[in-house]
Motif scaffolding. Structure first.
Motif, PDB file in Angstrom:
ATOM      1  N   MET A  87      16.077   1.001  38.747  1.00 21.81           N
ATOM      2  CA  MET A  87      14.702   0.788  38.347  1.00 21.81           C
ATOM      3  C   MET A  87      14.396   1.544  37.059  1.00 21.81           C
ATOM      4  O   MET A  87      14.939   2.632  36.825  1.00 21.81           O
ATOM      5  N   GLY A  88      13.523   0.972  36.260  1.00 20.22           N
ATOM      6  CA  GLY A  88      13.159   1.626  35.014  1.00 20.22           C
ATOM      7  C   GLY A  88      11.679   1.469  34.715  1.00 20.22           C
ATOM      8  O   GLY A  88      11.018   0.571  35.247  1.00 20.22           O
TER       9      GLY A  88
ATOM     10  N   PRO B   1       0.054  -0.104  21.377  1.00 19.33           N
ATOM     11  CA  PRO B   1      -0.529  -1.123  20.492  1.00 19.33           C
ATOM     12  C   PRO B   1       0.218  -1.212  19.173  1.00 19.33           C
ATOM     13  O   PRO B   1       0.437  -0.203  18.493  1.00 19.33           O
ATOM     14  N   GLY B   2       0.644  -2.418  18.818  1.00 16.21           N
ATOM     15  CA  GLY B   2       1.321  -2.641  17.551  1.00 16.21           C
ATOM     16  C   GLY B   2       2.763  -2.181  17.500  1.00 16.21           C
ATOM     17  O   GLY B   2       3.392  -2.205  16.432  1.00 16.21           O
ATOM     18  N   LYS B   3       3.327  -1.766  18.643  1.00 18.42           N
ATOM     19  CA  LYS B   3       4.700  -1.275  18.665  1.00 18.42           C
ATOM     20  C   LYS B   3       5.549  -2.072  19.633  1.00 18.42           C
ATOM     21  O   LYS B   3       5.034  -2.843  20.445  1.00 18.42           O
ATOM     22  N   GLY B   4       6.832  -1.861  19.569  1.00 19.03           N
ATOM     23  CA  GLY B   4       7.752  -2.555  20.439  1.00 19.03           C
ATOM     24  C   GLY B   4       7.899  -1.872  21.784  1.00 19.03           C
ATOM     25  O   GLY B   4       7.295  -0.828  22.047  1.00 19.03           O
ATOM     26  N   CYS B   5       8.724  -2.464  22.630  1.00 18.92           N
ATOM     27  CA  CYS B   5       8.974  -1.926  23.958  1.00 18.92           C
ATOM     28  C   CYS B   5       9.827  -0.667  23.853  1.00 18.92           C
ATOM     29  O   CYS B   5      10.842  -0.663  23.148  1.00 18.92           O
ATOM     30  N   GLU B   6       9.430   0.370  24.554  1.00 21.00           N
ATOM     31  CA  GLU B   6      10.111   1.663  24.497  1.00 21.00           C
ATOM     32  C   GLU B   6      10.565   2.083  25.885  1.00 21.00           C
ATOM     33  O   GLU B   6       9.778   2.063  26.844  1.00 21.00           O
ATOM     34  N   PHE B   7      11.810   2.494  25.995  1.00 23.20           N
ATOM     35  CA  PHE B   7      12.332   3.038  27.251  1.00 23.20           C
ATOM     36  C   PHE B   7      11.628   4.350  27.569  1.00 23.20           C
ATOM     37  O   PHE B   7      11.450   5.199  26.686  1.00 23.20           O
ATOM     38  N   VAL B   8      11.257   4.520  28.838  1.00 24.32           N
ATOM     39  CA  VAL B   8      10.628   5.763  29.282  1.00 24.32           C
ATOM     40  C   VAL B   8      11.542   6.519  30.237  1.00 24.32           C
ATOM     41  O   VAL B   8      11.869   7.687  30.009  1.00 24.32           O
ATOM     42  N   ALA B   9      11.978   5.841  31.326  1.00 25.71           N
ATOM     43  CA  ALA B   9      12.784   6.522  32.333  1.00 25.71           C
ATOM     44  C   ALA B   9      13.500   5.494  33.182  1.00 25.71           C
ATOM     45  O   ALA B   9      13.062   4.350  33.303  1.00 25.71           O
ATOM     46  N   ALA B  10      14.595   5.926  33.782  1.00 20.19           N
ATOM     47  CA  ALA B  10      15.338   5.080  34.715  1.00 20.19           C
ATOM     48  C   ALA B  10      15.821   5.928  35.881  1.00 20.19           C
ATOM     49  O   ALA B  10      16.012   7.139  35.745  1.00 20.19           O
ATOM     50  N   ILE B  11      16.027   5.256  37.018  1.00 21.37           N
ATOM     51  CA  ILE B  11      16.485   5.959  38.216  1.00 21.37           C
ATOM     52  C   ILE B  11      17.536   5.099  38.906  1.00 21.37           C
ATOM     53  O   ILE B  11      17.427   3.871  38.964  1.00 21.37           O
ATOM     54  N   SER B  12      18.561   5.750  39.410  1.00 17.94           N
ATOM     55  CA  SER B  12      19.648   5.042  40.074  1.00 17.94           C
ATOM     56  C   SER B  12      19.197   4.483  41.424  1.00 17.94           C
ATOM     57  O   SER B  12      18.117   4.799  41.921  1.00 17.94           O
ATOM     58  N   ARG B  13      20.051   3.684  42.030  1.00 19.28           N
ATOM     59  CA  ARG B  13      19.671   2.997  43.267  1.00 19.28           C
ATOM     60  C   ARG B  13      19.344   3.969  44.398  1.00 19.28           C
ATOM     61  O   ARG B  13      18.446   3.721  45.197  1.00 19.28           O
TER      62      ARG B  13
END
Length: 123
Positions: A32-33, A39-51
């Motif tokens: 999961m992430g 506003p006015g920006k692209g998609c940014e990664f924040v965090a991810a977690i393993s299964r």
């Protein structure tokens, strides 16, 4: 189907907790992430977690302030957001990826996306 909730308006330095509930599937099969789009920006990664929840990964901009966690019994992933800054203002999206990999950071690799929840941090 992923349903994100918990967004809102908060003052700088405040906290929010976002939730992402997975309906119709067992979330324990998915990495999961959380991503965000200001506003006015692209998609940014924040965090991810393993299964299993045993491994996590964060963007440098949120380390020490945001915490991702999951409760597979509830098919829910959380993003605890502390010490919020105005630059954290964005629509936050949760995403799911069915994979044997431990973690996934790239948005285009995710299979399923929630509808987004707006977080606004006032200065």
């Amino acid at each position: 189907q992923l349903q994100a909730s918990g967004g809102g308006l908060v003052q700088a330095g405040g906290s929010l907790r976002l939730s992402c509930a997975a309906a119709g599937r067992s979330s324990s099969n998915y990495v999961m992430g959380w991503f965000r789009q200001a506003p006015g920006k692209g998609c940014e990664f924040v965090a991810a977690i393993s299964r299993t929840g045993g491994s996590t990964n964060y963007a440098d901009s949120v380390k020490g302030r945001l915490t991702i966690s999951r409760d597979n019994a509830k098919n829910t992933v959380y993003l605890q957001m502390n010490s919020l800054k105005p630059e954290d203002t964005a629509v936050y999206y949760c995403a799911a990826k069915q994979t044997n990999r431990l973690l996934v950071r790239r948005d285009y690799e995710y299979d399923y996306w929630g509808q987004g929840t707006l977080v606004t941090v006032s200065s």
